[in-house]
Design an enzyme around this catalytic site. Structure first.
Site, PDB file in Angstrom:
ATOM      1  CD  GLU A  31      -1.171  -3.997  11.714  1.00  0.00           C
ATOM      2  OE1 GLU A  31      -0.122  -4.169  12.352  1.00  0.00           O
ATOM      3  OE2 GLU A  31      -1.524  -2.872  11.293  1.00  0.00           O
ATOM      4  NE  ARG A 105       9.860   0.175   5.117  1.00  0.00           N
ATOM      5  CZ  ARG A 105      10.348   0.500   6.310  1.00  0.00           C
ATOM      6  NH1 ARG A 105       9.821  -0.008   7.392  1.00  0.00           N
ATOM      7  NH2 ARG A 105      11.353   1.314   6.419  1.00  0.00           N
ATOM      8  CE1 TYR A 215      17.613   0.808  -0.105  1.00  0.00           C
ATOM      9  CE2 TYR A 215      18.790   2.680   0.812  1.00  0.00           C
ATOM     10  CZ  TYR A 215      17.714   1.808   0.835  1.00  0.00           C
ATOM     11  OH  TYR A 215      16.736   1.951   1.791  1.00  0.00           O
ATOM     12  CG  ASP A 291      10.371   2.019  14.953  1.00  0.00           C
ATOM     13  OD1 ASP A 291      11.547   1.628  15.126  1.00  0.00           O
ATOM     14  OD2 ASP A 291       9.978   2.550  13.898  1.00  0.00           O
TER      15      ASP A 291
END
Ligand SMILES: Cc1cc2nc3c(=O)[nH]c(=O)nc-3n(C[C@H](O)[C@H](O)[C@H](O)COP(=O)(O)OP(=O)(O)OC[C@H]3O[C@@H](n4cnc5c(N)ncnc54)[C@H](O)[C@@H]3O)c2cc1C
Length: 398
Positions: A31, A105, A215, A291
């Site tokens: 990462e 998230r 939401y 992605d």
């Protein structure tokens, strides 16, 4: 046992690490950031995403912290007409085998991260910026910006829309700028008047050249606001703050949603970007995922769900794979995943044709949608939400 080197520790990369570890391999996740973390706000997970999380062994934890939705509610943002709702209660849950939920998230990422930390065969390396890869007959090697080289049996590029692995593998340059700016804000629910809370709804307000979705997230403690404007801007930008007055002006045509829009503060803006689907996802021992493989506009609320499906499919296919079998398994993975994800990329791009018309076209859209029965509305999303990715240990038809 193979060593799978994964570029990127987002939702897709961590899910892949869990999936390949469950299949008996070692995973090394590289990462770029100094720590494994997610920012951002809410994320919707349809049953297909939750099935994938179940296959990874973390579905129950995600459901536990998620808000379970009862409807996708479609409003005309100009007239205030409630056009229709796709019900997400018993019928939907029975048909698709799971609820439709929203989570923060960061919470979803944390659940995946905790599972990776608990898995002996997953190694997490932060502060590792991938710049490319090399390979030979038996190994694939990730190149890092600081000169390190990390070798394994295969490399998975899960490094997002600006993927360095894709840059080398596909070489299709910068993402496409959509010309749509999304404005995002999160507000504490106690600031929202009770009649505007819609505590179990994902609500769309459609208007001319724009729409607004909200939401609840974080167990209902906050309301997530995301408003999109077809402003035709041509440059890419991310996370740029805008003042409250500008956000209000931009969405002034959404008169029926004004009260809610005016509650938004600290708006930040992103230019939405995506890419065209490509046939080439693999190069020998290297494959793209999430992605990096199929970046899409967020209008189908499926990008993360598809990354999770990718991860589970890949994990199943790699299970028991010997060194020489790996390239063939990666090809099989790409073959299984390309068509479905390309279809969703396309639908996400086309969806503004539904949300953004004005005048007579908007009236015709409302009439068309309101004529659909509850079952017909479900049928529209069945292929997407009802998909059950194969479980680890079960055979995947390659
Ligand atoms: C506004 C918005 C709303 C969305 N809403 C939804 C939704 O409701 N439902 C849904 O399913 N999806 C949604 N999505 C899509 C979803 O967020 C993405 O599809 C998902 O996060 C993709 O995960 P990923 O791991 O493939 O990529 P990313 O999340 O981009 O993760 C990539 C990781 O790789 C790291 N990285 C990047 N480059 C390098 C490098 N060179 N070296 C090492 N590491 C690197 C990054 O730091 C990051 O951690 C939304 C997206 C947006 C923009």
């Amino acid at each position: 046992m193979a060593v799978i080197v994964i570029a990127g520790g987002g939702i897709g990369g961590l899910a892949t690490a869990l999936a390949v570890a469950a299949g008996g391999h070692r995973a090394v996740v590289l990462e770029r950031a100094e720590e494994f973390a997610e920012i951002g706000a809410g994320i919707q997970l349809a049953p297909n995403g939750l099935h994938a999380l179940d296959a990874l062994g973390v579905g129950a934890r995600v459901r536990g912290s998620a808000v379970h939705m009862d409807e996708l509610r479609f409003m005309d943002g100009v007239t205030g007409e409630h056009v229709t709702s796709l019900g997400l209660t018993a019928d939907y849950r029975d048909r698709f085998g799971s609820p439709y939920v929203v989570v923060h998230r960061a919470e979803l990422h944390q659940v995946l991260l905790d599972a990776c930390l608990a898995a002996d065969s997953v190694e997490l390396v932060a502060g590792a910026t991938v710049t490319g890869y090399e390979q030979d007959d038996r190994t694939a090697t990730v190149l890092l910006a600081d000169g390190r080289r990390i070798s394994g049996t295969a490399v998975i590029g899960a490094d997002g829309i600006h993927s360095a692995i894709r840059g080398r593998l596909v070489g299709d340059g910068e993402p496409r700028v959509s010309g749509i700016t999304v404005y995002r804000a999160v507000i504490p629910m106690e600031r929202v008047p009770v009649h505007l809370r819609f505590p179990r709804s994902v609500v769309w307000w459609a208007g001319p050249g724009c729409h607004f979705v909200h939401y609840p997230i974080a167990g209902g403690r906050y309301l997530n606001l995301a408003a999109s404007s077809d402003d035709g801007r041509t440059e890419a930008f991310a996370g740029v703050p805008v003042d409250t007055q500008r956000a209000r002006r931009e969405f002034a045509t959404l008169r029926a949603a004004r009260e809610l829009l005016e509650l938004g503060e600290d708006w930040k803006t992103w230019m939405l970007v995506d890419r065209d689907p490509v046939p080439q996802w693999t190069d020998g021992r290297v494959a793209l995922l999430g992605d990096a493989a199929h970046p899409m506009l967020h209008y189908a609320a499926q990008g993360a769900c598809q990354a999770l499906e990718d991860a589970v499919t890949l994990g199943c296919l790699l299970e028991g794979g010997t060194n020489s079998a790996i390239p063939g398994r990666l090809t099989a993975y790409a073959r299984l995943r390309r068509e479905r994800t390309a279809r969703i990329q396309h639908i996400a791009r086309e969806s503004t044709r539904l949300w953004h018309p004005a005048g007579a076209a908007a009236t015709a859209r409302n009439a068309m949608l309101s004529e659909l029965s509850p079952r017909e509305l479900q049928d529209q999303v069945a292929w997407m939400h009802g998909f059950q990715v194969a479980q680890p240990g079960k055979e995947v038809a390659a």
